[in-house]
Design an enzyme around this catalytic site. Structure first.
Site, PDB file in Angstrom:
ATOM      1  N   GLU A 307     -45.102  75.798   9.985  1.00 48.55           N
ATOM      2  CA  GLU A 307     -45.964  76.762   9.283  1.00 48.55           C
ATOM      3  C   GLU A 307     -46.576  77.633  10.357  1.00 48.55           C
ATOM      4  O   GLU A 307     -47.296  77.141  11.223  1.00 48.55           O
ATOM      5  CB  GLU A 307     -47.045  76.029   8.476  1.00 48.55           C
ATOM      6  CG  GLU A 307     -46.500  75.054   7.429  1.00 48.55           C
ATOM      7  CD  GLU A 307     -45.605  75.699   6.394  1.00 48.55           C
ATOM      8  OE1 GLU A 307     -45.796  76.893   6.079  1.00 48.55           O
ATOM      9  OE2 GLU A 307     -44.676  75.018   5.918  1.00 48.55           O
ATOM     10  N   CYS A 341     -54.915  81.270   9.277  1.00 54.95           N
ATOM     11  CA  CYS A 341     -53.585  81.879   9.220  1.00 54.95           C
ATOM     12  C   CYS A 341     -53.491  82.814   8.019  1.00 54.95           C
ATOM     13  O   CYS A 341     -52.673  83.719   7.998  1.00 54.95           O
ATOM     14  CB  CYS A 341     -52.532  80.791   9.132  1.00 54.95           C
ATOM     15  SG  CYS A 341     -52.963  79.529   7.962  1.00 54.95           S
TER      16      CYS A 341
HETATM   17  P1  NAD Z   1     -50.109  77.719  19.197  1.00 55.07           P
HETATM   18  O1  NAD Z   1     -48.690  78.011  18.804  1.00 55.07           O
HETATM   19  O2  NAD Z   1     -50.607  78.326  20.429  1.00 55.07           O
HETATM   20  O3  NAD Z   1     -50.317  76.169  19.346  1.00 55.07           O
HETATM   21  C1  NAD Z   1     -50.008  75.278  18.312  1.00 55.07           C
HETATM   22  C2  NAD Z   1     -49.730  73.931  18.934  1.00 55.07           C
HETATM   23  O4  NAD Z   1     -48.518  74.025  19.664  1.00 55.07           O
HETATM   24  C3  NAD Z   1     -50.800  73.480  19.940  1.00 55.07           C
HETATM   25  O5  NAD Z   1     -50.987  72.098  19.813  1.00 55.07           O
HETATM   26  C4  NAD Z   1     -50.156  73.824  21.271  1.00 55.07           C
HETATM   27  O6  NAD Z   1     -50.631  73.062  22.343  1.00 55.07           O
HETATM   28  C5  NAD Z   1     -48.712  73.500  20.968  1.00 55.07           C
HETATM   29  N1  NAD Z   1     -47.715  74.087  21.848  1.00 55.07           N
HETATM   30  C6  NAD Z   1     -47.782  75.216  22.565  1.00 55.07           C
HETATM   31  N2  NAD Z   1     -46.615  75.410  23.222  1.00 55.07           N
HETATM   32  C7  NAD Z   1     -45.808  74.371  22.898  1.00 55.07           C
HETATM   33  C8  NAD Z   1     -44.476  74.003  23.237  1.00 55.07           C
HETATM   34  N3  NAD Z   1     -43.716  74.744  24.042  1.00 55.07           N
HETATM   35  N4  NAD Z   1     -43.975  72.870  22.706  1.00 55.07           N
HETATM   36  C9  NAD Z   1     -44.704  72.108  21.880  1.00 55.07           C
HETATM   37  N5  NAD Z   1     -45.959  72.410  21.512  1.00 55.07           N
HETATM   38  C10 NAD Z   1     -46.502  73.535  22.018  1.00 55.07           C
HETATM   39  O7  NAD Z   1     -51.027  78.087  17.936  1.00 55.07           O
HETATM   40  P2  NAD Z   1     -52.631  77.967  17.815  1.00 55.07           P
HETATM   41  O8  NAD Z   1     -53.227  79.095  18.580  1.00 55.07           O
HETATM   42  O9  NAD Z   1     -53.109  76.593  18.042  1.00 55.07           O
HETATM   43  O10 NAD Z   1     -52.806  78.242  16.265  1.00 55.07           O
HETATM   44  C11 NAD Z   1     -52.843  79.503  15.742  1.00 55.07           C
HETATM   45  C12 NAD Z   1     -51.531  79.861  15.075  1.00 55.07           C
HETATM   46  O11 NAD Z   1     -51.243  78.910  14.075  1.00 55.07           O
HETATM   47  C13 NAD Z   1     -51.609  81.194  14.381  1.00 55.07           C
HETATM   48  O12 NAD Z   1     -50.407  81.887  14.564  1.00 55.07           O
HETATM   49  C14 NAD Z   1     -51.797  80.792  12.937  1.00 55.07           C
HETATM   50  O13 NAD Z   1     -51.435  81.787  12.008  1.00 55.07           O
HETATM   51  C15 NAD Z   1     -50.949  79.572  12.853  1.00 55.07           C
HETATM   52  N6  NAD Z   1     -51.316  78.725  11.725  1.00 55.07           N
HETATM   53  C16 NAD Z   1     -50.504  78.718  10.636  1.00 55.07           C
HETATM   54  C17 NAD Z   1     -50.834  77.949   9.526  1.00 55.07           C
HETATM   55  C18 NAD Z   1     -49.942  77.916   8.312  1.00 55.07           C
HETATM   56  O14 NAD Z   1     -50.136  77.056   7.477  1.00 55.07           O
HETATM   57  N7  NAD Z   1     -48.994  78.827   8.174  1.00 55.07           N
HETATM   58  C19 NAD Z   1     -52.003  77.203   9.537  1.00 55.07           C
HETATM   59  C20 NAD Z   1     -52.812  77.229  10.668  1.00 55.07           C
HETATM   60  C21 NAD Z   1     -52.449  77.994  11.761  1.00 55.07           C
END
Ligand code: NAD
Length: 556
Positions: A307, A341
């Site tokens: 997501e 999000c």
């Molecule tokens: P992010 O992608 O920076 O991080 C998400 C998670 O991924 C964190 O735990 C991070 O440490 C991890 N991560 C980063 N690089 C990685 C890799 N290479 N391999 C594995 N894990 C890795 O996102 P964020 O800033 O924490 O969250 C914000 C984003 O999440 C926004 O784009 C938002 O729209 C989205 N979001 C979507 C929903 C939905 O339901 N569609 C809900 C909440 C947030």
């Protein structure tokens, strides 16, 4: 004709009891936290207890608490001198150790009856609803910068609902069985996936982390949970609550880690059976590619659920109810600093209504309090999550200030001297295709395109084509024909679509959530279908009578 006896039917099904066909569950009530209320007193006590405190949070594999040398801190967004938590990053060796320990525990957990697995989630929900509510709320407020209401709808209401409704859906799923035929019975066994599930959670919802790890566990899987660095404190409460509710060791391993280190390790493992991800489009794409590259290594095809982000729209038609537009947009665009999000970040307004809508937005803008949500309960939203986020939003604001097609109508300032504060900002654009209308900003920034009122049909097409995302969107109109027209034009532009309501605020079991295109795989957490992603069913046919002959009667 052969008749199947009741005893024969039980031969496969007998090792588990069939559940009642339905389990009564209701949405958790949202508490009001009025001055003098019991919940306000409990919360205040929890907040006071955390003042200036730094909690030490280890990696947990089974029952072992492990500290690596790579120590990190979670800072409070609105007061970055407060180290909320001290934790450490799991390294590749520890992640691999956790994978093997999980896989070794998998069979027993998978064979545990679903009613027992569901009980763990029901108990966890009861703990969060009662004795652990104030703790998880306080840690979400201080650690992620949420106001009390935003913490309540996330870390209490939504998380409790995820646990209770998914437990209910899992129990009810067992009752969905194939048809029997004369002489044979058929049984569907809902097995966990063969391997482990990697759950990777974002910072912005405590509930999402609990769901990403908790739901696969509920379905008989073992899980490695990597929380976000910016939500370690609240995530650890959720993990502890699950353990206190009876979750056995090794079913969920709690592993804060550097994102790429974790991603590289789990996608390289032959045991990867599923990835349950919520976060940015860029991170999910990287993980998907890694899985594709490693496909020869896996014992089973991993399930990928992601997501991701959004560029959520409010479309305002000339027949719209103006007050609803203004109130809904203020909440959607600015609550939690636009870091949902589903937050509205682009709005399309007809030229005739814009002067009135702008005026009302500006009046409210002048009244929005941005500050410390713990010290001042009248705060509407607080600082953005961290320095990286602050720097990204700052770039967008600087872009708006220097572009010839963008005009800052309100806000536009920022200050990170104490916390990562960004003013609520409203920008008017004369170019509907400026990147500010298509890319996710994830901050308190609303961009508005004012269109000639009679060109609304073209604007509906424009909304559909402007952004790669398709998460949420809202249409404000009183004219039923326009509502019908917009629904057709925007059918693929949003997975959660609102009519005369803001684009945020989905509730478990009422509006299951998610979008397609760059917004993800749209598996709709919060709905009954979501659990199906985390089961690999086995169908068992048992025949009660031996085959009388290998020849068919027509063969003479
Ligand atoms: P992010 O992608 O920076 O991080 C998400 C998670 O991924 C964190 O735990 C991070 O440490 C991890 N991560 C980063 N690089 C990685 C890799 N290479 N391999 C594995 N894990 C890795 O996102 P964020 O800033 O924490 O969250 C914000 C984003 O999440 C926004 O784009 C938002 O729209 C989205 N979001 C979507 C929903 C939905 O339901 N569609 C809900 C909440 C947030």
């Amino acid at each position: 004709m052969l008749r199947v006896t009741a005893a024969a039917r039980q031969s496969w099904r007998g090792f588990r009891t069939f559940p009642r066909s339905s389990v009564e569950v209701k949405n958790e009530p949202i508490l009001s936290f009025l001055e003098g209320s019991e919940e306000r007193r409990d919360l205040q006590e929890a907040l006071d207890g955390l003042k200036g405190q730094t909690e030490e949070i280890p990696c947990v594999v089974g029952d072992e608490h492990i500290w690596t040398k790579d120590v990190r801190f979670q800072l409070s967004p609105f007061n970055h001198s407060h180290k909320v938590a001290k934790f450490c990053y799991a390294d590749t060796e520890l992640i691999n150790k956790a994978i093997l320990a999980s896989v070794a525990a998998r069979k027993e957990w998978d064979l545990t009856p679903v009613q027992d697995r569901a009980q763990v989630l029901f108990r966890a929900a009861d703990l969060l609803s009662g004795p652990r509510r104030a703790e998880v709320l306080a840690k979400t407020m201080i650690g992620q910068g949420k106001t009390v209401v935003q913490a309540e709808i996330d870390a209490a209401a939504e998380l409790i609902d995820f646990f209770r409704f998914n437990a209910k859906y899992a129990v009810e799923l067992e009752a969905q069985q194939p048809l029997d035929a004369d002489g044979s019975t058929n049984t569907m066994l809902y097995r966990g996936l063969e391997g482990f599930v990697a759950a990777v959670s974002p910072f912005n919802f405590t509930a999402i982390g609990g769901n990403l790890a908790g739901t696969p566990a509920l379905m008989g899987n073992v899980v490695l949970w990597k929380p976000s660095d910016a939500a370690v404190s609240s995530s650890y409460v959720v993990y502890r609550v699950l353990r206190d509710a009876g979750l056995p060791p090794h079913v969920i391993q709690f592993l804060p880690a550097d994102g790429p280190t974790f991603g590289d390790a789990v996608t390289a493992s032959e045991h990867l059976a599923g990835l349950n991800f919520t976060g940015s489009y860029q991170t999910f794409k990287r993980l998907w590619k890694q899985v594709a590259q490693n496909v020869d290594a896996y014992r089973t095809f991993p399930r990928l659920a992601g997501e991701c982000g959004g560029k959520n729209f409010h479309f305002v038609h000339g027949s719209a109810h103006v007050a609803s537009v203004v109130r809904g947009t203020l909440r959607s665009a600015f609550e939690f600093g636009g870091q949902k999000c589903s937050a509205c970040s682009r709005m399309y307004v007809p030229d005739r209504l814009w002067p009135l809508i702008r005026e009302q937005l500006l009046v409210a803008h002048g009244q929005l309090r941005v500050g410390d949500p713990v010290e001042d309960f009248s705060t509407f939203f607080s600082a953005v999550i961290d320095d990286k986020s602050f720097a990204r939003i700052k770039k967008w604001l600087d872009h708006a200030k220097t572009s010839s097609t963008l005009k800052v109508v309100a806000g536009g300032n920022y200050d990170d001297s104490k916390g990562y504060y960004v003013e609520p900002t409203i920008i008017e654009t004369s170019d509907p295709l400026d990147p500010i209308m298509s890319e996710e900003i994830f901050g308190p920034v609303l961009s508005v395109f004012v269109y000639p009122e009679n060109e609304y049909k073209e604007v509906l097409q424009l909304i559909d084509k402007t952004s790669p995302y398709a998460l949420t969107g809202a249409v404000f109109a009183q004219d039923r024909n326009v509502i019908a027209e917009a629904a057709k034009a925007l059918r693929n532009a949003a997975g959660n679509y609102y009519v005369n309501d803001k684009s945020t605020g989905s509730v478990v079991a009422q509006q299951p959530f998610g979008g397609a295109r760059a917004s993800g795989t749209n598996d709709k957490p919060g709905g009954p279908h979501y659990i199906l992603r985390w089961t690999s069913p086995q169908v068992v046919k048992e025949t009660q009578q031996p085959l009388p002959d290998w020849r068919y009667p027509y063969m003479g």
